[in-house]
Design a protein around this motif. Structure first.
Motif, PDB file in Angstrom:
ATOM      1  N   PRO A 184     -88.094  34.490  22.511  1.00  0.00           N
ATOM      2  CA  PRO A 184     -87.037  34.257  23.284  1.00  0.00           C
ATOM      3  C   PRO A 184     -87.350  33.478  24.597  1.00  0.00           C
ATOM      4  O   PRO A 184     -86.523  32.756  25.297  1.00  0.00           O
ATOM      5  N   ALA A 185     -88.544  33.414  25.062  1.00  0.00           N
ATOM      6  CA  ALA A 185     -89.206  32.729  26.035  1.00  0.00           C
ATOM      7  C   ALA A 185     -88.850  31.214  26.007  1.00  0.00           C
ATOM      8  O   ALA A 185     -89.069  30.357  27.022  1.00  0.00           O
ATOM      9  N   LEU A 186     -88.908  31.060  24.667  1.00  0.00           N
ATOM     10  CA  LEU A 186     -88.535  29.259  24.582  1.00  0.00           C
ATOM     11  C   LEU A 186     -87.366  28.625  25.291  1.00  0.00           C
ATOM     12  O   LEU A 186     -87.460  27.803  25.862  1.00  0.00           O
ATOM     13  N   VAL A 187     -86.356  29.730  25.599  1.00  0.00           N
ATOM     14  CA  VAL A 187     -85.074  29.258  26.360  1.00  0.00           C
ATOM     15  C   VAL A 187     -85.378  28.860  27.705  1.00  0.00           C
ATOM     16  O   VAL A 187     -85.264  27.727  28.215  1.00  0.00           O
ATOM     17  N   ASP A 188     -86.209  29.734  28.411  1.00  0.00           N
ATOM     18  CA  ASP A 188     -86.687  29.422  29.717  1.00  0.00           C
ATOM     19  C   ASP A 188     -87.743  28.401  29.843  1.00  0.00           C
ATOM     20  O   ASP A 188     -87.495  27.540  30.797  1.00  0.00           O
ATOM     21  N   GLN A 189     -88.327  28.159  29.004  1.00  0.00           N
ATOM     22  CA  GLN A 189     -89.240  26.964  29.034  1.00  0.00           C
ATOM     23  C   GLN A 189     -88.650  25.513  28.566  1.00  0.00           C
ATOM     24  O   GLN A 189     -88.871  24.504  29.593  1.00  0.00           O
ATOM     25  N   VAL A 190     -87.783  25.465  27.697  1.00  0.00           N
ATOM     26  CA  VAL A 190     -86.831  24.539  27.687  1.00  0.00           C
ATOM     27  C   VAL A 190     -86.065  23.951  28.853  1.00  0.00           C
ATOM     28  O   VAL A 190     -85.824  22.907  29.316  1.00  0.00           O
ATOM     29  N   ARG A 191     -85.406  25.060  29.429  1.00  0.00           N
ATOM     30  CA  ARG A 191     -84.720  25.034  30.757  1.00  0.00           C
ATOM     31  C   ARG A 191     -85.419  24.367  31.715  1.00  0.00           C
ATOM     32  O   ARG A 191     -85.220  23.453  32.446  1.00  0.00           O
ATOM     33  N   ASP A 192     -86.486  24.880  31.847  1.00  0.00           N
ATOM     34  CA  ASP A 192     -87.392  24.259  33.028  1.00  0.00           C
ATOM     35  C   ASP A 192     -87.856  22.857  32.595  1.00  0.00           C
ATOM     36  O   ASP A 192     -87.696  21.927  33.631  1.00  0.00           O
ATOM     37  N   HIS A 193     -88.137  22.606  31.607  1.00  0.00           N
ATOM     38  CA  HIS A 193     -88.394  21.149  31.221  1.00  0.00           C
ATOM     39  C   HIS A 193     -87.267  20.185  31.463  1.00  0.00           C
ATOM     40  O   HIS A 193     -87.719  19.135  31.799  1.00  0.00           O
ATOM     41  N   TRP A 194     -86.175  20.855  30.821  1.00  0.00           N
ATOM     42  CA  TRP A 194     -85.121  19.833  30.941  1.00  0.00           C
ATOM     43  C   TRP A 194     -84.724  19.548  32.419  1.00  0.00           C
ATOM     44  O   TRP A 194     -84.295  18.543  32.919  1.00  0.00           O
ATOM     45  N   ARG A 195     -84.889  20.555  33.265  1.00  0.00           N
ATOM     46  CA  ARG A 195     -84.731  20.346  34.736  1.00  0.00           C
ATOM     47  C   ARG A 195     -85.611  19.241  35.306  1.00  0.00           C
ATOM     48  O   ARG A 195     -85.090  18.640  36.234  1.00  0.00           O
ATOM     49  N   GLU A 196     -86.936  19.165  34.583  1.00  0.00           N
ATOM     50  CA  GLU A 196     -87.656  18.198  35.129  1.00  0.00           C
ATOM     51  C   GLU A 196     -87.130  16.649  35.041  1.00  0.00           C
ATOM     52  O   GLU A 196     -87.714  15.772  35.638  1.00  0.00           O
ATOM     53  N   THR A 197     -86.404  16.708  33.859  1.00  0.00           N
ATOM     54  CA  THR A 197     -86.129  15.386  33.369  1.00  0.00           C
ATOM     55  C   THR A 197     -84.935  14.767  34.026  1.00  0.00           C
ATOM     56  O   THR A 197     -84.199  13.848  33.877  1.00  0.00           O
ATOM     57  N   LYS A 198     -83.888  15.733  34.806  1.00  0.00           N
ATOM     58  CA  LYS A 198     -82.749  15.373  35.471  1.00  0.00           C
ATOM     59  C   LYS A 198     -82.890  14.360  36.293  1.00  0.00           C
ATOM     60  O   LYS A 198     -81.852  13.359  36.166  1.00  0.00           O
ATOM     61  N   PRO A 199     -83.779  13.953  37.115  1.00  0.00           N
ATOM     62  CA  PRO A 199     -83.815  12.680  37.836  1.00  0.00           C
ATOM     63  C   PRO A 199     -83.762  11.645  37.039  1.00  0.00           C
ATOM     64  O   PRO A 199     -83.096  10.545  37.415  1.00  0.00           O
ATOM     65  N   LEU A 200     -84.528  11.657  35.856  1.00  0.00           N
ATOM     66  CA  LEU A 200     -84.465  10.196  35.021  1.00  0.00           C
ATOM     67  C   LEU A 200     -83.062  10.029  34.554  1.00  0.00           C
ATOM     68  O   LEU A 200     -82.456   8.911  34.591  1.00  0.00           O
ATOM     69  N   LEU A 201     -82.312  11.343  33.923  1.00  0.00           N
ATOM     70  CA  LEU A 201     -80.956  11.014  33.388  1.00  0.00           C
ATOM     71  C   LEU A 201     -80.097  10.512  34.692  1.00  0.00           C
ATOM     72  O   LEU A 201     -79.121   9.707  34.306  1.00  0.00           O
ATOM     73  N   ASP A 202     -80.201  11.104  35.708  1.00  0.00           N
ATOM     74  CA  ASP A 202     -79.279  10.776  37.088  1.00  0.00           C
ATOM     75  C   ASP A 202     -79.453   9.401  37.106  1.00  0.00           C
ATOM     76  O   ASP A 202     -78.538   8.533  37.193  1.00  0.00           O
ATOM     77  N   TRP A 203     -80.835   8.939  37.248  1.00  0.00           N
ATOM     78  CA  TRP A 203     -81.052   7.405  37.486  1.00  0.00           C
ATOM     79  C   TRP A 203     -80.374   6.540  36.387  1.00  0.00           C
ATOM     80  O   TRP A 203     -79.744   5.561  36.660  1.00  0.00           O
ATOM     81  N   ILE A 204     -80.667   6.762  35.186  1.00  0.00           N
ATOM     82  CA  ILE A 204     -79.647   6.178  33.951  1.00  0.00           C
ATOM     83  C   ILE A 204     -78.431   6.119  34.221  1.00  0.00           C
ATOM     84  O   ILE A 204     -77.803   5.086  33.712  1.00  0.00           O
ATOM     85  N   VAL A 205     -77.915   7.309  34.189  1.00  0.00           N
ATOM     86  CA  VAL A 205     -76.296   7.493  34.506  1.00  0.00           C
ATOM     87  C   VAL A 205     -75.756   6.437  35.567  1.00  0.00           C
ATOM     88  O   VAL A 205     -74.764   5.699  35.575  1.00  0.00           O
ATOM     89  N   GLU A 206     -76.508   6.726  36.764  1.00  0.00           N
ATOM     90  CA  GLU A 206     -76.206   6.044  38.026  1.00  0.00           C
ATOM     91  C   GLU A 206     -76.019   4.425  37.763  1.00  0.00           C
ATOM     92  O   GLU A 206     -74.917   3.808  38.128  1.00  0.00           O
ATOM     93  N   HIS A 207     -77.168   4.028  37.104  1.00  0.00           N
ATOM     94  CA  HIS A 207     -77.075   2.695  37.052  1.00  0.00           C
ATOM     95  C   HIS A 207     -77.065   1.998  35.725  1.00  0.00           C
ATOM     96  O   HIS A 207     -76.765   0.579  35.644  1.00  0.00           O
ATOM     97  N   GLY A 208     -76.519   2.688  34.893  1.00  0.00           N
ATOM     98  CA  GLY A 208     -76.143   2.314  33.475  1.00  0.00           C
ATOM     99  C   GLY A 208     -74.826   2.576  33.019  1.00  0.00           C
ATOM    100  O   GLY A 208     -74.408   2.184  31.950  1.00  0.00           O
ATOM    101  N   ASP A 209     -73.897   3.258  33.928  1.00  0.00           N
ATOM    102  CA  ASP A 209     -72.682   3.409  33.816  1.00  0.00           C
ATOM    103  C   ASP A 209     -71.679   2.414  33.970  1.00  0.00           C
ATOM    104  O   ASP A 209     -71.349   2.163  35.087  1.00  0.00           O
ATOM    105  N   VAL A 210     -71.344   1.420  33.015  1.00  0.00           N
ATOM    106  CA  VAL A 210     -70.579   0.488  33.253  1.00  0.00           C
ATOM    107  C   VAL A 210     -69.216   0.297  32.349  1.00  0.00           C
ATOM    108  O   VAL A 210     -69.256   1.191  31.530  1.00  0.00           O
TER     109      VAL A 210
END
Length: 210
Positions: A184-210
């Motif tokens: 079950p610990a995989l849930v928290d690991q994926v959660r933590d790692h997805w959080r690390e990628t949020k700045p990348l997604l935020d950047w893509i959404v901000e600048h690619g939302d046309v």
């Protein structure tokens, strides 16, 4: 149903599917796919939905209409949580184990032009460079489909030419066969790692939302 981990049977299922990608194999192991792959993946993404949103669990069948490879089934099970068109978080299980990622897997010409203009920008481009550098330092692989040369309109000597060449962008990392994926610990690991990628997604959404 709470997520308890992917059983060993999931890895064995995909090992065997790579050797016998046929309807007869699938039909004989349909219950294994359901209990060892589909149901755990659904449970995993459901536990992450409170923070990231509902996931799309991809169909196991391949679209072979335009492919020379007529193998009927995918040799992995993926799930995708969108934050914008073709942009979001990803998790998959296959014979080599579990991997996670985030990014965008397709872009219209208009959207790709907007992203490239942001990469070219004196403030937004260095911001993306810093995001990518932090991800790499944290153990992520930064990947995607790229052009072999400079995109039309940009110089091959541009200081951010490697980023400008991208047609897609993703940060990926593998857990492989780590004991973690069976718990079950995989849930928290994926959660933590997805959080690390949020700045990348935020950047893509901000600048690619046309």
């Amino acid at each position: 149903m709470p997520f308890t981990g992917f059983p060993e049977a999931a890895l064995d299922f995909y090992d065997d599917l790579e050797l016998d990608n046929s309807k007869s194999y699938w039909d004989a192991h349909r219950d294994t796919y359901r209990t060892a792959v589909a149901e755990p993946m659904t449970a995993l993404t459901a536990e992450l939905a409170d923070e990231f949103g509902a996931a799309k669990i991809f169909r196991p069948n391949r679209d072979v209409r335009f492919s020379k490879d007529k193998s009927p089934y995918k040799t992995h099970q993926g799930a995708f949580v969108p934050v914008a068109p073709t942009t979001g978080y990803y998790v998959q299980i296959s014979a080599p184990g579990v991997r996670v990622g985030a990014g965008f897997y397709e872009a219209s010409p208009t959207r790709l032009t907007a992203i490239r203009k942001a990469i070219d920008h004196d403030r937004h481009g260095p911001e993306l460079e810093r995001i990518v550098a932090r991800l790499r330092k944290a153990g992520w692989e930064f990947a995607g489909d790229t052009l072999k040369t400079a995109p039309r309109g940009w110089d091959k000597d541009h200081p951010r030419i490697e980023l400008l060449r991208h047609k897609t962008m993703s940060a990926m990392r593998d857990y492989g066969f780590a004991d973690l994926i069976h718990t079950p610990a995989l849930v928290d690991q994926v959660r933590d790692h997805w959080r690390e990628t949020k700045p990348l997604l935020d950047w893509i959404v901000e600048h690619g939302d046309v």
